[in-house]
Design a protein around this motif. Structure first.
Motif, PDB file in Angstrom:
ATOM      1  N   ALA A  10      -9.905 -10.216  19.266  1.00 34.85           N
ATOM      2  CA  ALA A  10      -9.387 -10.224  20.638  1.00 34.85           C
ATOM      3  C   ALA A  10      -8.008  -9.576  20.690  1.00 34.85           C
ATOM      4  O   ALA A  10      -7.704  -8.799  21.599  1.00 34.85           O
ATOM      5  N   TYR A  11      -7.164  -9.871  19.691  1.00 38.86           N
ATOM      6  CA  TYR A  11      -5.825  -9.278  19.642  1.00 38.86           C
ATOM      7  C   TYR A  11      -5.906  -7.767  19.396  1.00 38.86           C
ATOM      8  O   TYR A  11      -5.177  -6.994  20.027  1.00 38.86           O
ATOM      9  N   LEU A  12      -6.783  -7.358  18.495  1.00 43.05           N
ATOM     10  CA  LEU A  12      -6.931  -5.929  18.207  1.00 43.05           C
ATOM     11  C   LEU A  12      -7.402  -5.168  19.435  1.00 43.05           C
ATOM     12  O   LEU A  12      -6.884  -4.085  19.740  1.00 43.05           O
ATOM     13  N   PHE A  70     -14.319 -17.437  23.868  1.00 45.55           N
ATOM     14  CA  PHE A  70     -14.068 -16.131  23.272  1.00 45.55           C
ATOM     15  C   PHE A  70     -15.107 -15.099  23.711  1.00 45.55           C
ATOM     16  O   PHE A  70     -14.778 -13.928  23.895  1.00 45.55           O
ATOM     17  N   ASP A  71     -16.357 -15.532  23.877  1.00 43.02           N
ATOM     18  CA  ASP A  71     -17.372 -14.603  24.375  1.00 43.02           C
ATOM     19  C   ASP A  71     -16.984 -14.058  25.745  1.00 43.02           C
ATOM     20  O   ASP A  71     -17.126 -12.859  26.010  1.00 43.02           O
ATOM     21  N   CYS A  76     -15.055  -9.705  29.167  1.00 43.21           N
ATOM     22  CA  CYS A  76     -14.062  -9.189  30.124  1.00 43.21           C
ATOM     23  C   CYS A  76     -13.364  -7.954  29.558  1.00 43.21           C
ATOM     24  O   CYS A  76     -13.158  -6.969  30.280  1.00 43.21           O
ATOM     25  N   GLN A  77     -12.998  -8.010  28.282  1.00 47.14           N
ATOM     26  CA  GLN A  77     -12.356  -6.854  27.667  1.00 47.14           C
ATOM     27  C   GLN A  77     -13.292  -5.650  27.667  1.00 47.14           C
ATOM     28  O   GLN A  77     -12.877  -4.538  27.974  1.00 47.14           O
ATOM     29  N   HIS A  78     -14.543  -5.860  27.308  1.00 48.18           N
ATOM     30  CA  HIS A  78     -15.475  -4.745  27.156  1.00 48.18           C
ATOM     31  C   HIS A  78     -15.932  -4.162  28.491  1.00 48.18           C
ATOM     32  O   HIS A  78     -15.998  -2.944  28.646  1.00 48.18           O
ATOM     33  N   TYR A  82     -11.203  -2.792  29.585  1.00 47.60           N
ATOM     34  CA  TYR A  82     -11.133  -1.559  28.792  1.00 47.60           C
ATOM     35  C   TYR A  82     -12.450  -0.795  28.817  1.00 47.60           C
ATOM     36  O   TYR A  82     -12.803  -0.129  27.856  1.00 47.60           O
ATOM     37  N   SER A  83     -13.167  -0.893  29.901  1.00 48.26           N
ATOM     38  CA  SER A  83     -14.467  -0.222  29.958  1.00 48.26           C
ATOM     39  C   SER A  83     -14.275   1.286  30.045  1.00 48.26           C
ATOM     40  O   SER A  83     -13.324   1.794  30.620  1.00 48.26           O
ATOM     41  N   THR A  84     -15.188   1.976  29.410  1.00 45.60           N
ATOM     42  CA  THR A  84     -15.208   3.442  29.466  1.00 45.60           C
ATOM     43  C   THR A  84     -16.617   3.872  29.816  1.00 45.60           C
ATOM     44  O   THR A  84     -17.564   3.104  29.696  1.00 45.60           O
ATOM     45  N   ASP A  85     -16.727   5.086  30.213  1.00 46.81           N
ATOM     46  CA  ASP A  85     -18.040   5.631  30.521  1.00 46.81           C
ATOM     47  C   ASP A  85     -18.598   6.381  29.319  1.00 46.81           C
ATOM     48  O   ASP A  85     -19.399   7.287  29.472  1.00 46.81           O
TER      49      ASP A  85
END
Length: 112
Positions: A10-12, A70-71, A76-78, A82-85
């Motif tokens: 999560a930190y990375l 954590f899931d 949320c992060q993914h 920080y979502s990308t196409d």
């Protein structure tokens, strides 16, 4: 152990502001298992007319809550932060910065 296992990832992800290279499939399966665990305990509690399934095994409950926490962070992060196409527009060979393998530059190997 679950906290020790998930906190560095999560930190990375937070530090890099990216989830590139991170497999979200495992997290989705883990979250599905946690939700199924609570659904099973709810059905059993309704059937038994007792909520002992929820307060009788605190280790199981806490492990499941931490894991699902954590899931949710990873999802949320993914998907949100920080979502990308990149899944929709994968890089082509021409767009890569440098090749993975560089050609060998040994003069004595040219005469072989």
């Amino acid at each position: 152990m679950t906290t020790i296992k998930y906190t560095p990832q999560a930190y990375l992800n937070f530090k890099r502001k990216s989830t590139e290279g991170f497999s979200i499939q495992y997290i989705l399966c883990d979250f599905t298992g946690g939700v199924s665990n609570y659904a099973q305990m709810t059905v059993e509690s309704i059937d038994q007319r007792s909520w002992v399934n929820f307060y009788g095994n605190m280790g199981k409950i806490l492990l499941s809550l931490i894991s699902m926490f954590f899931d949710l962070i990873f999802m949320c992060q993914h998907f949100l932060l920080y979502s990308t196409d990149s899944a929709m527009n994968p890089k082509t060979v021409e767009e890569e910065e440098e090749p993975l393998l560089k050609p060998c530059e040994h003069p004595q190997l040219e005469n072989v």
